[in-house]
Motif scaffolding. Structure first.
Motif, mmCIF file in Angstrom:
data_model
loop_
_atom_site.group_PDB
_atom_site.id
_atom_site.type_symbol
_atom_site.label_atom_id
_atom_site.label_comp_id
_atom_site.label_asym_id
_atom_site.label_seq_id
_atom_site.Cartn_x
_atom_site.Cartn_y
_atom_site.Cartn_z
ATOM 1 N N ILE A 189 0.804 -1.323 -0.236
ATOM 2 C CA ILE A 189 0.043 0.028 -0.010
ATOM 3 C C ILE A 189 0.884 1.208 -0.022
ATOM 4 C CG2 ILE A 189 -2.042 -1.004 1.260
ATOM 5 C CD1 ILE A 189 -1.368 0.261 3.816
ATOM 6 N N GLY A 190 1.867 1.283 0.775
ATOM 7 C CA GLY A 190 2.950 2.432 0.774
ATOM 8 C C GLY A 190 3.360 2.715 -0.956
ATOM 9 N N THR A 209 0.384 3.649 -3.437
ATOM 10 C CA THR A 209 -0.048 5.134 -2.951
ATOM 11 C C THR A 209 0.631 6.049 -3.884
ATOM 12 O OG1 THR A 209 -0.879 4.376 -0.887
ATOM 13 C CG2 THR A 209 -0.489 6.670 -1.482
ATOM 14 N N GLY A 233 -4.346 7.255 -5.450
ATOM 15 C CA GLY A 233 -3.257 6.568 -5.010
ATOM 16 C C GLY A 233 -3.973 5.852 -3.955
ATOM 17 N N THR A 234 -5.124 6.293 -3.187
ATOM 18 C CA THR A 234 -5.725 5.143 -2.121
ATOM 19 C C THR A 234 -6.540 4.164 -2.802
ATOM 20 O OG1 THR A 234 -6.143 7.111 -0.677
ATOM 21 C CG2 THR A 234 -7.395 5.185 -0.252
ATOM 22 N N ALA A 261 -3.766 1.617 -4.192
ATOM 23 C CA ALA A 261 -3.206 0.989 -2.802
ATOM 24 C C ALA A 261 -4.218 -0.326 -2.055
ATOM 25 C CB ALA A 261 -2.901 1.893 -1.752
ATOM 26 N N CYS A 262 -5.402 0.117 -2.334
ATOM 27 C CA CYS A 262 -6.426 -0.533 -1.509
ATOM 28 C C CYS A 262 -7.290 -1.538 -2.118
ATOM 29 C CB CYS A 262 -7.354 0.409 -0.673
ATOM 30 S SG CYS A 262 -6.576 1.469 0.461
ATOM 31 N N CYS A 271 -2.960 5.603 3.804
ATOM 32 C CA CYS A 271 -2.840 6.185 2.422
ATOM 33 C C CYS A 271 -2.997 7.594 2.333
ATOM 34 C CB CYS A 271 -3.627 5.344 1.342
ATOM 35 S SG CYS A 271 -3.185 3.665 1.497
ATOM 36 N N GLY A 276 5.469 7.387 0.595
ATOM 37 C CA GLY A 276 5.261 6.173 0.842
ATOM 38 C C GLY A 276 5.705 5.611 2.348
ATOM 39 N N VAL A 336 3.125 6.499 4.985
ATOM 40 C CA VAL A 336 2.119 5.075 4.896
ATOM 41 C C VAL A 336 2.460 3.944 5.566
ATOM 42 C CG1 VAL A 336 0.801 3.716 3.352
ATOM 43 C CG2 VAL A 336 1.084 6.158 2.560
ATOM 44 N N ARG A 365 0.705 2.643 9.221
ATOM 45 C CA ARG A 365 0.016 1.273 9.087
ATOM 46 C C ARG A 365 0.976 0.485 10.301
ATOM 47 N NH1 ARG A 365 -3.836 -2.077 9.347
ATOM 48 N NH2 ARG A 365 -3.374 -4.049 7.805
#
Length: 203
Positions: free
Chosen positions: A97-98, A101, A122-123, A126-127, A153, A178, A181, A185
């Motif tokens: 995810i980093g 994003t 970006g979110t 990543a997701c 993110c 990055g 993020v 997390r």
């Protein structure tokens, strides 16, 4: 080359996280490969469609397919070394995810979109691969639970645009975003930080 490298690293991380989930569900080799594939390219495919990049990136560059297959084989062969599946899954998912994003933000910037839209891209990048993975594996996606996931993110994206006036080198900006993020997390899980619940205990 810098962003292609980030994209490839994100693909590897998410492919391995997909393999770990699929193996945890005791899927056959074909199922493992499919879950690895959709985890790695699901978010990026949605991003490309939204900004009008068609065919999507992985269809134009066979490197992604080779990387996903290679990552899948690697994870299966070294599954004994990855015996702590939950910890390994969390690590690779967090790295993914980093990296994704910042790749999504870069895509938005290249398309000339507003900063808020870039953060949203970006979110999503990543997701949403993880969302598809979890749905196919019959799990509630992490993004829809209390965990700090998409929030990390978003904060990473805000960090990028917040530092943009102070750092002119975009590569450093994306590395910092990055890392933000990833660190958020990691800290959220380590210290059990989560979003507040809207439900009462009796609900």
């Amino acid at each position: 080359m810098f962003f292609q490298t980030l994209d490839i690293l994100g693909t590897i991380a998410f492919a391995i996280s997909g393999v770990l989930v699929a193996m945890n569900k005791r899927m056959d080799p074909f199922g493992v490969l499919i879950i690895a594939f959709v985890t790695a390219v699901g978010g990026g495919s949605l991003r490309d469609i939204l900004v009008g990049v068609t065919p999507v990136s992985w269809m134009q560059n066979m490197t992604y397919g080779y990387v996903i297959v290679g990552s899948t084989i690697f994870a299966i062969v070294f599954r004994n070394q990855l015996k702590h599946l939950r910890r390994s899954l969390f690590l690779f998912d967090t790295i993914g995810i980093g990296l994704y994003t910042v790749v999504g933000i870069e895509t938005g910037l290249v398309a000339g979109l507003h900063p808020f839209i870039c953060i949203a891209l970006g979110t999503m990048t990543a997701c949403f691969g993880g969302v598809i993975r979890d749905i196919l594996c019959n799990d509630i996606p992490v993004i829809f639970r209390k965990e700090i996931y998409a929030t990390a993110c978003i904060i990473g994206g805000l960090t990028y645009f917040g530092l943009r006036e102070f750092l002119k080198d975009q590569n450093y900006l994306f590395i910092i975003a990055g890392l933000v993020v990833i660190v958020i997390r990691l800290l959220a899980v380590k210290f059990k930080i989560s979003l507040p619940s809207i439900y009462k205990k009796e609900d």
